[in-house]
Design a protein around this motif. Structure first.
Motif, PDB file in Angstrom:
ATOM      1  N   SER A   1      65.361  56.241 131.166  1.00 13.14           N
ATOM      2  CA  SER A   1      66.895  56.887 132.688  1.00 13.14           C
ATOM      3  C   SER A   1      67.421  58.628 133.079  1.00 13.14           C
ATOM      4  O   SER A   1      67.038  58.975 131.725  1.00 13.14           O
ATOM      5  N   ALA A   2      68.311  59.004 133.838  1.00 15.47           N
ATOM      6  CA  ALA A   2      68.127  59.992 133.931  1.00 15.47           C
ATOM      7  C   ALA A   2      69.513  60.315 132.530  1.00 15.47           C
ATOM      8  O   ALA A   2      69.397  61.612 132.197  1.00 15.47           O
ATOM      9  N   THR A   3      70.296  59.561 132.209  1.00 16.61           N
ATOM     10  CA  THR A   3      70.925  59.920 131.586  1.00 16.61           C
ATOM     11  C   THR A   3      70.052  59.364 130.115  1.00 16.61           C
ATOM     12  O   THR A   3      72.096  59.671 128.805  1.00 16.61           O
ATOM     13  N   GLU A   4      69.871  58.737 129.798  1.00 16.74           N
ATOM     14  CA  GLU A   4      69.153  59.228 128.438  1.00 16.74           C
ATOM     15  C   GLU A   4      67.330  60.370 128.123  1.00 16.74           C
ATOM     16  O   GLU A   4      67.246  59.917 126.622  1.00 16.74           O
ATOM     17  N   THR A   5      67.893  60.824 128.606  1.00 15.51           N
ATOM     18  CA  THR A   5      66.573  62.215 128.010  1.00 15.51           C
ATOM     19  C   THR A   5      67.117  63.181 127.322  1.00 15.51           C
ATOM     20  O   THR A   5      68.379  63.401 126.785  1.00 15.51           O
ATOM     21  N   ALA A   6      66.365  63.960 126.407  1.00 15.46           N
ATOM     22  CA  ALA A   6      66.618  64.948 125.632  1.00 15.46           C
ATOM     23  C   ALA A   6      66.903  65.637 126.283  1.00 15.46           C
ATOM     24  O   ALA A   6      67.186  67.098 125.750  1.00 15.46           O
ATOM     25  N   VAL A   7      66.478  66.278 127.296  1.00 14.68           N
ATOM     26  CA  VAL A   7      66.294  67.247 128.515  1.00 14.68           C
ATOM     27  C   VAL A   7      67.289  67.547 129.572  1.00 14.68           C
ATOM     28  O   VAL A   7      67.494  66.018 129.887  1.00 14.68           O
ATOM     29  N   PRO A   8      67.961  67.850 130.261  1.00 17.37           N
ATOM     30  CA  PRO A   8      68.834  67.780 131.414  1.00 17.37           C
ATOM     31  C   PRO A   8      68.318  67.479 133.068  1.00 17.37           C
ATOM     32  O   PRO A   8      67.151  68.600 133.051  1.00 17.37           O
ATOM     33  N   VAL A   9      68.426  66.519 133.217  1.00 19.07           N
ATOM     34  CA  VAL A   9      67.563  66.131 134.600  1.00 19.07           C
ATOM     35  C   VAL A   9      68.301  65.359 135.421  1.00 19.07           C
ATOM     36  O   VAL A   9      69.294  64.571 135.507  1.00 19.07           O
ATOM     37  N   ASP A  10      68.025  66.272 136.804  1.00 23.47           N
ATOM     38  CA  ASP A  10      68.938  65.537 137.876  1.00 23.47           C
ATOM     39  C   ASP A  10      68.469  64.312 139.066  1.00 23.47           C
ATOM     40  O   ASP A  10      66.789  65.077 138.845  1.00 23.47           O
ATOM     41  N   VAL A  11      69.015  63.850 139.474  1.00 30.92           N
ATOM     42  CA  VAL A  11      67.986  62.967 140.122  1.00 30.92           C
ATOM     43  C   VAL A  11      68.716  62.951 141.395  1.00 30.92           C
ATOM     44  O   VAL A  11      70.052  62.307 141.724  1.00 30.92           O
ATOM     45  N   VAL A  12      68.489  63.260 142.780  1.00 33.11           N
ATOM     46  CA  VAL A  12      69.049  63.683 143.668  1.00 33.11           C
ATOM     47  C   VAL A  12      69.038  62.368 145.038  1.00 33.11           C
ATOM     48  O   VAL A  12      67.229  62.551 145.303  1.00 33.11           O
ATOM     49  N   SER A  13      69.091  61.832 145.243  1.00 39.51           N
ATOM     50  CA  SER A  13      68.653  60.756 145.673  1.00 39.51           C
ATOM     51  C   SER A  13      67.722  60.849 148.261  1.00 39.51           C
ATOM     52  O   SER A  13      68.675  62.496 147.749  1.00 39.51           O
ATOM     53  N   GLY A  14      67.437  60.527 148.071  1.00 43.10           N
ATOM     54  CA  GLY A  14      66.720  61.184 149.963  1.00 43.10           C
ATOM     55  C   GLY A  14      68.047  61.021 150.493  1.00 43.10           C
ATOM     56  O   GLY A  14      68.550  61.954 152.258  1.00 43.10           O
ATOM     57  N   GLU A  15      68.597  59.592 150.140  1.00 43.10           N
ATOM     58  CA  GLU A  15      69.723  59.486 150.975  1.00 43.10           C
ATOM     59  C   GLU A  15      71.117  60.502 150.750  1.00 43.10           C
ATOM     60  O   GLU A  15      71.897  60.581 151.540  1.00 43.10           O
TER      61      GLU A  15
END
Length: 733
Positions: free
Chosen positions: A52-66
């Motif tokens: 998941s995005a909150t479990e990664t070792a580096v910052p990853v943002d997830v922006v939904s199409g909605e």
């Protein structure tokens, strides 16, 4: 000096936006709104399934199409600029082709230092290389606005260097656009926006240079920049697993004018007095702002599983973008005007036509315990320049007023093969091993315009002086500028990731690449994360990165007329291989090299998440476009030492070192209201600083007295001050 301060008030109103069924049958198939999940599975920055995005070792943002649709804008670049902490989307004007293909930046770096993927596959760059004084000068970047938001399922943004995982260009980070995979449903959206402006400015005393009777105040009001966007998508299913998602978008945008009032005398004097037409002349004669634009985009994404477990996938896209922007107004009395053609002066228009294509096909399957993936992707971007409402002054009254000025095209073909396997080696989680190969072929072409767009017709000015060659505002590419080149690149990588303990996550990646034109590079990355509690974790990474010189930077060439002390000179942007560029000290371009460090914290409390990530990015040998080298001693050196009868020029070169430091903050809160529905709040902030620590020099020019600057203070300031040093944005959806 009187300073004009124009503060137009802007209005952008969406009149109609939402799901509209064009037929009753279509309306019945409209999918229900999707619920945004807090735990969003990502594939960018990690090759471990179900991370998941909150479990990664580096910052990853997830922006939904909605979420992109709910922002209320119809451009992906503009939507991301308000949803990501260090992503910025400048909107330059009076910048030739850069008005049409506008680059975006991540973490204050160059637009071409962010890698763009589509469904985790490398996407092609634009053919345009920015050569004007804008953010991203010298860069040939990807154009996210070739992708309609209606086809987007989500966008994952890795805000960390990732050359060891994904290859060249990923110095600032990676943007991965994931396409919809819907078997049913759909919607249609109709949006309209406009800008209102209203200002009244006193003029006392008249500004310097106003040699005609100036008014005591100027005022203007109205509406401009009207933009109509119609878009939609439809999901189709076949078989048990097959899908085909189709999307289309049409956009029609009018220009805006923010150039202000032209106080200058417009017409020649008549018998020593002002021409009566001065009073009635419309002095709001500039086009500074948004260009005119008409754009059609179609997209398709499909896939399905065959018997035996093989899954096929692919996508295709087409976009045609016709744009019109302007240069500076030429007055009736201007020597550059032919008054018999334009008795009231003229505003030259640059009218690029951009055609963008992409297609991909691939398959995934299992071989024992290995998950395999192979794909072939193609992308092409062509920019053809038209020039309208202008003239070639050197042809006099015989000059046309419209020109085909030529253009350029960039193509990319990429073959990928990857394999992923999880080994149980006695750690807290299986060791995820990912490895792969990538072969890439790139091609770049410059094609000449019609002769009238670049020739000098020999007609002199009234005072007997020669004048500029070619179409004014954008002289055409000449046969001498034309080129058709290609190169190949092959890369291989290994990526390891595992939970070493229940609380400690570690990953290592190494990638080697070899290019047919400049050589090889090896990049490495180490990242780690330690979860102190379920609600608090620290993460850190360190890596080396690189960006290969683009074909556009290596081979771009164009010629235009510069006036030096009133004398016209033909000034060329030379490829680095040109003998003139070599005489000025040009060398074969090498890769930019970077070292990235980041340290961050992740805090999660039920529906609230806060991440803080600090970073430092040191880049050596950044590729830049030199200044125009037209000084007297440069011309003398080229003539006497090298027997070149040219007045100088400019070229691309390595040699600028920078240090970028900053911090990203992202706060999210998901709130479930029983009466009003679900709300998602995002607040992002960024603090960023870039320092130029070295500027280039060449031995031949350093020996001149005085040595001409290769990278002057204005360009240094563009690096250091061009991007915002701080940013705060919030969205509620």
């Amino acid at each position: 000096m009187h300073e004009k301060r124009i503060r137009p008030t802007l209005r952008a109103t969406a009149l109609i936006a939402g799901a509209i069924g064009p037929t009753a049958a279509f309306a019945q198939n409209v999918a229900a709104p999707k619920v945004v999940e807090i735990e969003q599975i990502v594939v960018t920055g990690t090759r471990v399934p179900d991370r998941s995005a909150t479990e990664t070792a580096v910052p990853v943002d997830v922006v939904s199409g909605e979420a992109i649709a709910n922002v209320g804008v119809t451009e992906i670049n503009q939507a991301l600029s308000v949803m990501l902490p260090s992503f910025n989307f400048p909107r330059p004007g009076l910048a030739d082709g850069t008005d049409t293909i506008r680059p975006a930046t991540l973490r204050g770096l160059s637009p071409d230092q962010t890698l763009v993927l589509m469904n985790s596959k490398r996407r092609h760059a634009s053919s345009l290389v920015n050569v004007n004084g804008t953010i991203g000068r010298g860069a040939a970047a990807d154009d996210l606005n070739t992708i309609p938001p209606s086809i987007v399922q989500s966008i994952e943004v890795l805000r960390d260097g990732a050359s060891a995982q994904y290859g060249s260009d990923a110095i600032a980070g990676v943007i991965n656009v994931r396409l919809k995979q819907d078997r049913e449903g759909g919607d249609v959206m109709l949006a309209y926006g406009a800008r209102d402006f209203d200002y009244d400015i006193p003029v006392s005393p008249p500004p310097a240079g106003a040699t005609w009777p100036s008014p005591s105040s100027i005022s203007s009001s109205g509406t401009d920049g009207e933009a109509l966007t119609v878009s939609g998508w439809k999901g189709l299913g076949f078989g048990d697993t097959g899908f085909l998602t189709l999307a289309a978008e049409y956009k029609d945008q009018e220009r805006t004018e923010r150039g202000g009032y032209d106080f200058r005398q417009q017409y020649p004097l008549v018998g020593g007095a002002f021409d009566p037409r001065e009073v009635a002349f419309d002095r709001f004669n500039a086009w500074y702002g948004e260009p005119e634009l008409e754009q059609l985009t179609v997209f398709a994404n499909g896939g399905g599983e065959l018997d035996g477990g093989v899954y096929l996938y692919g996508w295709a896209s087409y976009q045609d973008r016709e744009s019109r922007s302007a240069g500076f107004f030429r007055r009736a009395l201007d020597d550059r005007n032919v008054i018999q053609i334009y008795p009231d002066g003229f505003l030259p228009i640059i009218a690029p036509d951009v055609t963008d294509l992409s297609a991909a096909a691939g398959a995934t399957w299992d071989a024992g315990d290995w998950a395999l993936d192979t794909s072939l992707t193609f992308g092409s971007n062509e920019m053809q320049f038209g020039v309208e409402d202008t003239l070639n002054r050197s042809m006099g009254t015989a000059s046309p007023t419209t020109f085909d000025a030529g253009g350029f095209q960039y193509d990319q073909l990429v073959l990928n093969f990857s394999a992923v396997h999880a080994y149980d080696v006695g750690l807290a989680s299986p060791l995820n091993v990912a490895t792969g190969l990538e072969a890439r072929q790139e091609a770049y072409e410059i094609f000449a315009g019609e002769p009238a767009s670049y020739i000098n017709g020999g007609v002199l000015l009234p005072n007997g002086s020669p004048t500029a060659s070619g179409a004014q505002v954008f002289p055409g590419f000449r046969p001498a500028n034309a080129t058709d080149v290609d190169r190949t690149a092959v890369g291989a990588y290994v990526d390891l990731e595992a939970n070493l303990t229940d609380k400690f996550l570690g990953s290592v990646a190494v990638r080697a690449e070899d290019y047919s034109d400049f050589g090889s590079n090896v990049s490495g990355k180490v990242a780690a994360r330690y979860d102190f509690t379920d609600s608090f974790a620290l993460r850190a990474s360190g890596q080396t990165g690189f960006r290969a010189p683009s074909l556009q930077q290596q081979y771009f060439a164009t010629t235009s007329t510069n006036f030096i002390a009133g004398i016209p000179y033909e000034i060329t942007s030379f490829p680095v291989s040109d003998p003139v560029a070599r005489a000025l000290g040009a060398k074969d371009l090498d890769a930019e090299e970077a070292v990235n460090f980041s340290l961050g914290a992740v805090m999660s409390f039920s529906a609230v998440t806060l991440t803080i990530d600090a970073y430092q990015i040191d880049i050596d040998d950044r590729i830049v476009l030199s200044e125009n080298l037209t000084q007297d001693n440069v011309r003398q050196y080229l003539k006497s030492e090298n027997n070149f009868g040219v007045p100088g020029g400019r070229f691309f070169m390595n040699g600028v070192d920078t240090e970028t430091t900053g911090v990203d903050v992202v706060f999210t809160w998901d709130y479930d209201s029983e009466r009003l529905g679900d709300f998602h709040t995002t607040i992002v902030a960024n603090k960023n600083n870039t320092d130029v620590t070295r500027v280039p020099e060449t031995a031949p020019l350093a020996a001149l007295n005085p040595p001409p600057p290769l990278f002057a203070r204005v360009n240094v300031l563009t690096f250091e001050e061009g991007n915002p040093d701080s940013k705060l944005a919030a969205t509620l959806s």
